[in-house]
Motif scaffolding. Sequence first.
Motif, PDB file in Angstrom:
ATOM      1  N   ARG A 165       6.162  -3.835  13.395  1.00 29.20           N
ATOM      2  CA  ARG A 165       6.513  -4.124  14.794  1.00 29.20           C
ATOM      3  C   ARG A 165       6.290  -2.920  15.699  1.00 29.20           C
ATOM      4  N   VAL A 166       6.677  -1.745  15.207  1.00 26.18           N
ATOM      5  CA  VAL A 166       6.486  -0.526  16.010  1.00 26.18           C
ATOM      6  C   VAL A 166       4.998  -0.287  16.266  1.00 26.18           C
ATOM      7  N   LEU A 167       4.191  -0.455  15.212  1.00 26.81           N
ATOM      8  CA  LEU A 167       2.740  -0.231  15.367  1.00 26.81           C
ATOM      9  C   LEU A 167       2.118  -1.282  16.281  1.00 26.81           C
ATOM     10  N   ALA A 168       2.532  -2.534  16.112  1.00 33.35           N
ATOM     11  CA  ALA A 168       1.968  -3.608  16.943  1.00 33.35           C
ATOM     12  C   ALA A 168       2.316  -3.391  18.411  1.00 33.35           C
ATOM     13  N   ALA A 169       3.542  -2.991  18.675  1.00 38.67           N
ATOM     14  CA  ALA A 169       3.947  -2.747  20.062  1.00 38.67           C
ATOM     15  C   ALA A 169       3.090  -1.643  20.670  1.00 38.67           C
ATOM     16  N   ALA A 214       0.817  -1.221   0.000  1.00 38.62           N
ATOM     17  CA  ALA A 214       0.000   0.000   0.000  1.00 38.62           C
ATOM     18  C   ALA A 214       0.844   1.262   0.000  1.00 38.62           C
ATOM     19  N   LEU A 215       1.975   1.231   0.692  1.00 35.60           N
ATOM     20  CA  LEU A 215       2.741   2.476   0.891  1.00 35.60           C
ATOM     21  C   LEU A 215       4.075   2.460   0.165  1.00 35.60           C
ATOM     22  N   ARG A 216       4.309   1.426  -0.608  1.00 28.24           N
ATOM     23  CA  ARG A 216       5.565   1.263  -1.344  1.00 28.24           C
ATOM     24  C   ARG A 216       6.780   1.430  -0.434  1.00 28.24           C
ATOM     25  N   LEU A 217       6.720   0.765   0.718  1.00 31.43           N
ATOM     26  CA  LEU A 217       7.878   0.729   1.609  1.00 31.43           C
ATOM     27  C   LEU A 217       8.767  -0.416   1.145  1.00 31.43           C
ATOM     28  N   THR A 218      10.014  -0.436   1.604  1.00 30.53           N
ATOM     29  CA  THR A 218      10.825  -1.618   1.353  1.00 30.53           C
ATOM     30  C   THR A 218      10.336  -2.690   2.329  1.00 30.53           C
ATOM     31  N   PRO A 219      10.562  -3.987   2.001  1.00 36.67           N
ATOM     32  CA  PRO A 219      10.116  -5.045   2.920  1.00 36.67           C
ATOM     33  C   PRO A 219      10.676  -4.853   4.329  1.00 36.67           C
ATOM     34  N   ARG A 220      11.916  -4.359   4.414  1.00 35.36           N
ATOM     35  CA  ARG A 220      12.530  -4.144   5.724  1.00 35.36           C
ATOM     36  C   ARG A 220      11.819  -3.026   6.502  1.00 35.36           C
ATOM     37  N   GLN A 259      -9.686  -8.862  21.559  1.00 36.76           N
ATOM     38  CA  GLN A 259      -9.428  -7.424  21.859  1.00 36.76           C
ATOM     39  C   GLN A 259      -8.077  -6.993  21.311  1.00 36.76           C
ATOM     40  N   GLN A 260      -7.092  -7.898  21.365  1.00 40.66           N
ATOM     41  CA  GLN A 260      -5.766  -7.566  20.817  1.00 40.66           C
ATOM     42  C   GLN A 260      -5.862  -7.347  19.303  1.00 40.66           C
ATOM     43  N   LEU A 261      -6.603  -8.240  18.668  1.00 46.51           N
ATOM     44  CA  LEU A 261      -6.774  -8.139  17.221  1.00 46.51           C
ATOM     45  C   LEU A 261      -7.452  -6.814  16.853  1.00 46.51           C
ATOM     46  N   ALA A 262      -8.458  -6.432  17.634  1.00 51.26           N
ATOM     47  CA  ALA A 262      -9.181  -5.186  17.356  1.00 51.26           C
ATOM     48  C   ALA A 262      -8.254  -3.985  17.522  1.00 51.26           C
ATOM     49  N   LEU A 267      -4.990   0.402  14.550  1.00 52.41           N
ATOM     50  CA  LEU A 267      -3.787   1.165  14.177  1.00 52.41           C
ATOM     51  C   LEU A 267      -3.336   0.859  12.751  1.00 52.41           C
ATOM     52  N   PHE A 268      -3.399  -0.416  12.372  1.00 50.17           N
ATOM     53  CA  PHE A 268      -2.944  -0.759  11.012  1.00 50.17           C
ATOM     54  C   PHE A 268      -3.839  -0.136   9.944  1.00 50.17           C
ATOM     55  N   GLU A 269      -5.153  -0.024  10.212  1.00 50.54           N
ATOM     56  CA  GLU A 269      -6.041   0.611   9.234  1.00 50.54           C
ATOM     57  C   GLU A 269      -5.609   2.060   9.002  1.00 50.54           C
ATOM     58  N   ARG A 270      -5.264   2.752  10.086  1.00 55.46           N
ATOM     59  CA  ARG A 270      -4.841   4.152   9.954  1.00 55.46           C
ATOM     60  C   ARG A 270      -3.565   4.245   9.113  1.00 55.46           C
ATOM     61  N   ARG A 271      -2.620   3.388   9.408  1.00 47.94           N
ATOM     62  CA  ARG A 271      -1.361   3.432   8.665  1.00 47.94           C
ATOM     63  C   ARG A 271      -1.568   3.063   7.203  1.00 47.94           C
ATOM     64  N   LEU A 272      -2.426   2.049   6.963  1.00 49.85           N
ATOM     65  CA  LEU A 272      -2.676   1.629   5.577  1.00 49.85           C
ATOM     66  C   LEU A 272      -3.371   2.740   4.787  1.00 49.85           C
ATOM     67  N   ALA A 273      -4.079   3.643   5.503  1.00 46.00           N
ATOM     68  CA  ALA A 273      -4.701   4.793   4.834  1.00 46.00           C
ATOM     69  C   ALA A 273      -3.685   5.929   4.633  1.00 46.00           C
ATOM     70  N   GLY A 274      -2.438   5.693   5.018  1.00 36.88           N
ATOM     71  CA  GLY A 274      -1.381   6.653   4.713  1.00 36.88           C
ATOM     72  C   GLY A 274      -0.930   7.512   5.872  1.00 36.88           C
ATOM     73  N   GLU A 275      -1.667   7.482   6.996  1.00 35.75           N
ATOM     74  CA  GLU A 275      -1.320   8.355   8.121  1.00 35.75           C
ATOM     75  C   GLU A 275       0.104   8.050   8.604  1.00 35.75           C
ATOM     76  N   PRO A 276       0.910   9.098   8.837  1.00 40.34           N
ATOM     77  CA  PRO A 276       2.300   8.854   9.255  1.00 40.34           C
ATOM     78  C   PRO A 276       2.385   8.136  10.600  1.00 40.34           C
ATOM     79  N   VAL A 277       3.357   7.268  10.734  1.00 40.25           N
ATOM     80  CA  VAL A 277       3.584   6.533  11.983  1.00 40.25           C
ATOM     81  C   VAL A 277       3.714   7.502  13.169  1.00 40.25           C
TER      82      VAL A 277
END
Length: 279
Positions: A30-34, A17-23, A55-58, A63-73
């Motif tokens: 990991r940062v978002l999940a933490a 979605a964001l054309r990041l490198t795999p790394r 609840q963890q999944l929710a 957070l991942f939905e926000r990032r996938l929509a482009g919002e900066p970390v």
Amino acid sequence: MTLAVYLADRAGRLDAALRLTPREARLEARVLAAAALGVEPVWLIAHDTDLLAPQQLAALDALFERRLAGEPVAYILGEREFYGRKFRVSPATLIPRPETEHLVDAALSHGPDAARVLDIGTGSGCIAITLKLERPDCSLCAVDVSTDALAMAQANGERLGAGIEWLESDLFAALAGRRFALIVSNPPYIAAGDGHLGQGDVRFEPKGALASGADGLDAIRAIVKRAPAHLEPGGWLLLEHGYDQGETVPALLAGAGYAEVFMARDLAGQPRVSGGRRT
Ligand code: GLN
């Protein structure tokens, strides 16, 4: 689903979605999940075979939905590290960038002892606060035209224990008669029509902190012109600027009568900071 499977899936989606490198995608995941789980990133390694509770999944999905929509970390986490310290940020402030650490370094090497220092367009306050904490002998005044940015800067200053005079001011407007040994600024310097403004993180940042007229130089021209009236004799003006402004900004400084004009490059080798001294 286990944490490891979830992270691998979301890293893949971020990558696409964001054309990041795999790394980069793996690191961001990991940062978002933490942050979503309220743990340190290292916790994730020891728990990657854990099954995720609903609840963890929710919390993770939110957070991942926000990032996938482009919002900066940095806006999702509400903070970004600068010069080794954490600064709170919001969409009212530019996200501190590593390149700006060069402006701090230039200020540290050009400011005399116990200098009166001014930071114009302080945003999150990262430059002014860093200078005050690195050089407690100096007195710092920081201005911004945005009330919301200034509130964030002030909160950062209080949290990090930096005593700074914060003023709401459009450039020098609230500084009549005040003089400084050092004036620093990371002003907006992108050309209004630059395609860069429509890409990636910058889409979410305040336009007023990024764009400055047709050639991006409106704020820099105004600061170069007006700073001498606010500099002590021999005082320095130091400006961050764009990679493609490494000739124009020194020329503006020299043309306005500044002495010892210089330009310094960032770690990527790009022109990034220029300065000159009031004669
Ligand atoms: N360096 C930033 C960018 O290119 C711009 C920062 C600024 O305009 N002061 O996104």
